[in-house]
Design a protein around this motif. Structure first.
Motif, PDB file in Angstrom:
ATOM      1  N   TRP A  36     100.239 -43.753  30.655  1.00  0.00           N
ATOM      2  CA  TRP A  36     100.356 -43.955  32.094  1.00  0.00           C
ATOM      3  C   TRP A  36      99.417 -45.080  32.506  1.00  0.00           C
ATOM      4  O   TRP A  36      98.239 -45.086  32.135  1.00  0.00           O
ATOM      5  CB  TRP A  36     100.007 -42.689  32.874  1.00  0.00           C
ATOM      6  CG  TRP A  36     101.020 -41.596  32.759  1.00  0.00           C
ATOM      7  CD1 TRP A  36     101.045 -40.589  31.855  1.00  0.00           C
ATOM      8  CD2 TRP A  36     102.165 -41.406  33.603  1.00  0.00           C
ATOM      9  NE1 TRP A  36     102.127 -39.766  32.065  1.00  0.00           N
ATOM     10  CE2 TRP A  36     102.836 -40.244  33.134  1.00  0.00           C
ATOM     11  CE3 TRP A  36     102.688 -42.086  34.701  1.00  0.00           C
ATOM     12  CZ2 TRP A  36     103.997 -39.756  33.725  1.00  0.00           C
ATOM     13  CZ3 TRP A  36     103.850 -41.606  35.294  1.00  0.00           C
ATOM     14  CH2 TRP A  36     104.488 -40.454  34.805  1.00  0.00           C
ATOM     15  N   ARG A  38      98.379 -47.548  36.092  1.00  0.00           N
ATOM     16  CA  ARG A  38      98.493 -47.597  37.539  1.00  0.00           C
ATOM     17  C   ARG A  38      98.037 -48.952  38.049  1.00  0.00           C
ATOM     18  O   ARG A  38      97.269 -49.656  37.394  1.00  0.00           O
ATOM     19  CB  ARG A  38      97.685 -46.487  38.209  1.00  0.00           C
ATOM     20  CG  ARG A  38      96.176 -46.617  38.069  1.00  0.00           C
ATOM     21  CD  ARG A  38      95.484 -45.386  38.658  1.00  0.00           C
ATOM     22  NE  ARG A  38      94.034 -45.483  38.568  1.00  0.00           N
ATOM     23  CZ  ARG A  38      93.197 -44.507  38.880  1.00  0.00           C
ATOM     24  NH1 ARG A  38      93.678 -43.326  39.319  1.00  0.00           N
ATOM     25  NH2 ARG A  38      91.887 -44.675  38.775  1.00  0.00           N
ATOM     26  N   ARG A  45      96.114 -54.128  36.844  1.00  0.00           N
ATOM     27  CA  ARG A  45      96.720 -52.987  36.192  1.00  0.00           C
ATOM     28  C   ARG A  45      95.682 -52.252  35.352  1.00  0.00           C
ATOM     29  O   ARG A  45      94.893 -52.876  34.641  1.00  0.00           O
ATOM     30  CB  ARG A  45      97.879 -53.478  35.330  1.00  0.00           C
ATOM     31  CG  ARG A  45      98.753 -52.420  34.755  1.00  0.00           C
ATOM     32  CD  ARG A  45      99.960 -53.075  34.079  1.00  0.00           C
ATOM     33  NE  ARG A  45      99.552 -54.001  33.036  1.00  0.00           N
ATOM     34  CZ  ARG A  45      99.799 -55.299  33.037  1.00  0.00           C
ATOM     35  NH1 ARG A  45     100.481 -55.844  34.042  1.00  0.00           N
ATOM     36  NH2 ARG A  45      99.384 -56.059  32.032  1.00  0.00           N
ATOM     37  N   ASP A  89      92.396 -43.095  43.772  1.00  0.00           N
ATOM     38  CA  ASP A  89      93.509 -42.868  42.863  1.00  0.00           C
ATOM     39  C   ASP A  89      94.824 -43.403  43.420  1.00  0.00           C
ATOM     40  O   ASP A  89      95.831 -43.411  42.706  1.00  0.00           O
ATOM     41  CB  ASP A  89      93.671 -41.383  42.558  1.00  0.00           C
ATOM     42  CG  ASP A  89      92.496 -40.804  41.793  1.00  0.00           C
ATOM     43  OD1 ASP A  89      91.980 -41.484  40.881  1.00  0.00           O
ATOM     44  OD2 ASP A  89      92.093 -39.663  42.099  1.00  0.00           O
ATOM     45  N   ALA A  91      97.753 -45.545  44.077  1.00  0.00           N
ATOM     46  CA  ALA A  91      98.312 -46.627  43.276  1.00  0.00           C
ATOM     47  C   ALA A  91      99.766 -46.313  42.975  1.00  0.00           C
ATOM     48  O   ALA A  91     100.248 -45.206  43.219  1.00  0.00           O
ATOM     49  CB  ALA A  91      97.534 -46.794  41.964  1.00  0.00           C
ATOM     50  N   TYR A  93     102.025 -45.599  39.925  1.00  0.00           N
ATOM     51  CA  TYR A  93     101.820 -45.109  38.578  1.00  0.00           C
ATOM     52  C   TYR A  93     103.060 -45.386  37.734  1.00  0.00           C
ATOM     53  O   TYR A  93     104.185 -45.126  38.165  1.00  0.00           O
ATOM     54  CB  TYR A  93     101.510 -43.611  38.593  1.00  0.00           C
ATOM     55  CG  TYR A  93     100.105 -43.305  39.039  1.00  0.00           C
ATOM     56  CD1 TYR A  93      99.143 -42.874  38.125  1.00  0.00           C
ATOM     57  CD2 TYR A  93      99.729 -43.474  40.366  1.00  0.00           C
ATOM     58  CE1 TYR A  93      97.849 -42.613  38.528  1.00  0.00           C
ATOM     59  CE2 TYR A  93      98.430 -43.217  40.780  1.00  0.00           C
ATOM     60  CZ  TYR A  93      97.495 -42.785  39.857  1.00  0.00           C
ATOM     61  OH  TYR A  93      96.202 -42.522  40.257  1.00  0.00           O
ATOM     62  N   TYR A  94     102.830 -45.889  36.531  1.00  0.00           N
ATOM     63  CA  TYR A  94     103.901 -46.273  35.630  1.00  0.00           C
ATOM     64  C   TYR A  94     103.820 -45.502  34.323  1.00  0.00           C
ATOM     65  O   TYR A  94     102.746 -45.383  33.732  1.00  0.00           O
ATOM     66  CB  TYR A  94     103.836 -47.763  35.301  1.00  0.00           C
ATOM     67  CG  TYR A  94     103.997 -48.672  36.491  1.00  0.00           C
ATOM     68  CD1 TYR A  94     105.264 -49.091  36.892  1.00  0.00           C
ATOM     69  CD2 TYR A  94     102.893 -49.117  37.208  1.00  0.00           C
ATOM     70  CE1 TYR A  94     105.415 -49.929  37.981  1.00  0.00           C
ATOM     71  CE2 TYR A  94     103.036 -49.949  38.294  1.00  0.00           C
ATOM     72  CZ  TYR A  94     104.297 -50.354  38.674  1.00  0.00           C
ATOM     73  OH  TYR A  94     104.439 -51.194  39.752  1.00  0.00           O
ATOM     74  N   GLY A 110     108.000 -47.048  38.280  1.00  0.00           N
ATOM     75  CA  GLY A 110     106.799 -46.703  39.016  1.00  0.00           C
ATOM     76  C   GLY A 110     107.057 -45.666  40.091  1.00  0.00           C
ATOM     77  O   GLY A 110     108.151 -45.557  40.636  1.00  0.00           O
ATOM     78  N   GLN A 112     104.898 -44.028  43.574  1.00  0.00           N
ATOM     79  CA  GLN A 112     103.736 -44.210  44.440  1.00  0.00           C
ATOM     80  C   GLN A 112     102.980 -42.907  44.612  1.00  0.00           C
ATOM     81  O   GLN A 112     103.563 -41.863  44.927  1.00  0.00           O
ATOM     82  CB  GLN A 112     104.174 -44.730  45.813  1.00  0.00           C
ATOM     83  CG  GLN A 112     103.048 -44.833  46.841  1.00  0.00           C
ATOM     84  CD  GLN A 112     102.072 -45.946  46.531  1.00  0.00           C
ATOM     85  OE1 GLN A 112     100.854 -45.757  46.543  1.00  0.00           O
ATOM     86  NE2 GLN A 112     102.584 -47.122  46.248  1.00  0.00           N
TER      87      GLN A 112
END
Length: 117
Positions: A36, A38, A45, A89, A91, A93-94, A110, A112
Motif C-alpha cells: 500500500w 499513499r 508518494r 493520514d 491521502a 491510498y493505492y 486509489g 481517498q
C-alpha cells in the motif's frame, strides 16, 4: 499487468478506524510482493506497508503499530486495517504490486481516506 481495485476509503474522525480492501487479478502467492502506498496533497508518494512473498511485512514508521496489511490468498484480496487514524493520514491510498510487472509494478486507481473532525 496486474489489475487492482481498491475500496473502503471515506471520511473518518481522528482516532477512528477504516479498513481498505484490494481485489487482485492474480494469485497473491504468485506475486513478488504486495503493498500500500499513499499520496497526500503537496507530499511525495509514500510507502505505507509492503508484504513480501515470504510473508514478511514492513511498515512506514508513521503508521507502525496502527496499520496492518493482511492478505487472503483464497480470495485474492489485500487489506489495510487502519486504526487510531490521524489527520496526517489523509491521502489517496493505492494498492500496488511493486514488481509485477517490472520495473514499475501495477497500481490500483486509489481510494481517498480523509481524517478530519
Amino acid at each position: 499487468q496486474v489489475q487492482l481495485v481498491e475500496s473502503g476509503g471515506g471520511l473518518v474522525q481522528p482516532g477512528g478506524s477504516l479498513a481498505l480492501s484490494c481485489t487482485v487479478s492474480r494469485r497473491i502467492s504468485e506475486l513478488y510482493a504486495t503493498a500500500w502506498y499513499r499520496q497526500a496533497p503537496g507530499k511525495q508518494r509514500e510507502l505505507v506497508a509492503a508484504r513480501a512473498s515470504d510473508g514478511t511485512t514492513d511498515y512506514a514508521a508513521s503508521v507502525m503499530g496502527r496499520f496492518t496489511l493482511s492478505i487472503d490468498n483464497a480470495k485474492n484480496m489485500v487489506y489495510l486495517q487502519m486504526n487510531r487514524l490521524k489527520p496526517e493520514d489523509t491521502a489517496v491510498y493505492y494498492c500496488v504490486t511493486p514488481h509485477d510487472p517490472m520495473p514499475f509494478g501495477s497500481w490500483g486507481q486509489g481510494t481517498q481516506v480523509t481524517v478530519s473532525s
